[in-house]
Design a protein around this motif. Structure first.
Motif, PDB file in Angstrom:
ATOM      1  N   GLY A   1     -23.137  71.174  17.595  1.00 25.73           N
ATOM      2  CA  GLY A   1     -22.605  69.712  17.576  1.00 25.73           C
ATOM      3  C   GLY A   1     -21.241  69.610  16.774  1.00 25.73           C
ATOM      4  O   GLY A   1     -20.416  69.034  17.057  1.00 25.73           O
TER       5      GLY A   1
ATOM      6  N   VAL B   1     -27.058  67.940  16.913  1.00 31.04           N
ATOM      7  CA  VAL B   1     -25.847  67.151  16.491  1.00 31.04           C
ATOM      8  C   VAL B   1     -25.344  67.662  15.324  1.00 31.04           C
ATOM      9  O   VAL B   1     -24.189  67.789  15.235  1.00 31.04           O
ATOM     10  CB  VAL B   1     -25.960  65.922  16.636  1.00 31.04           C
ATOM     11  CG1 VAL B   1     -24.590  65.001  15.958  1.00 31.04           C
ATOM     12  CG2 VAL B   1     -26.508  65.448  17.875  1.00 31.04           C
TER      13      VAL B   1
ATOM     14  N   LEU C   1     -22.828  66.654  24.606  1.00 30.81           N
ATOM     15  CA  LEU C   1     -23.962  67.141  23.756  1.00 30.81           C
ATOM     16  C   LEU C   1     -25.518  67.152  24.127  1.00 30.81           C
ATOM     17  O   LEU C   1     -26.219  67.934  24.254  1.00 30.81           O
ATOM     18  CB  LEU C   1     -24.028  66.671  22.231  1.00 30.81           C
ATOM     19  CG  LEU C   1     -22.992  67.157  21.424  1.00 30.81           C
ATOM     20  CD1 LEU C   1     -22.805  66.423  20.016  1.00 30.81           C
ATOM     21  CD2 LEU C   1     -23.120  68.579  21.004  1.00 30.81           C
TER      22      LEU C   1
ATOM     23  N   SER D   1     -18.186  62.788  22.825  1.00 33.58           N
ATOM     24  CA  SER D   1     -19.033  63.832  22.183  1.00 33.58           C
ATOM     25  C   SER D   1     -20.416  64.063  22.666  1.00 33.58           C
ATOM     26  O   SER D   1     -21.127  64.837  22.982  1.00 33.58           O
ATOM     27  CB  SER D   1     -18.917  63.684  20.760  1.00 33.58           C
ATOM     28  OG  SER D   1     -17.680  63.982  20.301  1.00 33.58           O
TER      29      SER D   1
END
Length: 250
Positions: free
Chosen positions: A237, A232, A49, A45
């Motif tokens: 996010g 995030v 990002l 993740s």
């Protein structure tokens, strides 16, 4: 003078050197680097990002280092540089020295759950937590968030697992199963999902499962530190985190 006091006195000097080298304190118009320390379970993740943030903030580079939350706490306790910190559960920040933790606002941004993983095809025919008492099982080390969660889940299920090794973080735990060095492991559901082509998953019932909450903070006061932490927690996010199997805090 204590070693801790000397390190604290050295911080302004280190910051000045970083400014001269084009770090987070670089003059306006220079490339900037945002240093992020993140739990190993966030690898997929936060890699995504970081690149997404760079695209909307030209000239800014997001450098992410992944490790067990306990390792990150140790790094911070020894004055490792960081702009943003994201950990795997809400217990991890409590391990920080009080002088470092003071003034840091930790905000929940995701949740995670546990899942059993086995080698592809589940050759040992693991069907639930009770089977972990019968097969060679790998768990995260007890001091890291995935280890704490596993211990809680196994305690709730009243299972004493046959543990062949404790690993430093969730990725190392998963790797043991992928390599065929264990018949089962208890990891985060997001990590099980990321390795789905290499392992088989066995669901942990809600009654025995454990949900962890992941917190994030802007460790430094730079605009990009606050910006990335907000990124995030924002729409992009949430989209990326949910796409990788994380839940969102209520």
């Amino acid at each position: 003078m204590t070693a801790r006091a000397w390190r604290l006195m050295s911080v302004p000097v280190a910051a000045a050197l970083a400014m001269g080298a084009g770090g987070c304190g670089a003059s306006e118009g220079d490339d900037k680097t945002v240093t992020v320390l993140a739990a190993a379970s966030l690898t997929e993740s936060f890699t995504t990002l970081a690149r997404a943030y760079e695209k909307v903030h030209p000239g800014t580079h997001v450098e992410v280092s992944f490790a067990a939350s306990s390792t990150i706490v140790t790094q911070l306790s020894h004055d490792a540089p960081a702009d943003v910190v994201a950990l795997a559960d809400t217990e991890a920040p409590k391990k920080l020295p009080k002088d470092l933790a003071e003034g840091k606002a930790w905000t929940p941004f995701a949740t995670n759950r546990l899942e059993i993983v086995t080698p592809r095809g589940n050759p040992a025919h693991v069907t639930g937590l009770a089977d972990l008492a019968k097969v060679d099982t790998v768990l995260c080390a007890k001091e890291v968030p995935c280890g704490r969660a596993a211990h809680k889940a196994l305690t709730k299920a009243k299972v004493a697992p046959h543990v062949v090794s404790y690993e430093k973080d969730v990725k190392a735990t998963l790797a043991k199963v992928v390599a065929g060095d264990a018949e089962a492991a208890l990891v985060y559901a997001t990590d099980a999902s990321s390795a789905r082509s290499k392992v088989s998953g066995v669901e942990v019932p809600t009654a025995s499962n454990v949900t962890t909450t992941l917190p994030i903070t802007a460790w430094s006061d730079t605009a990009d530190a606050k910006g990335f932490a907000q990124f995030v927690r924002g729409d992009e996010g949430r989209r990326v985190l949910q796409g990788n199997g994380f839940g969102l805090p209520g």
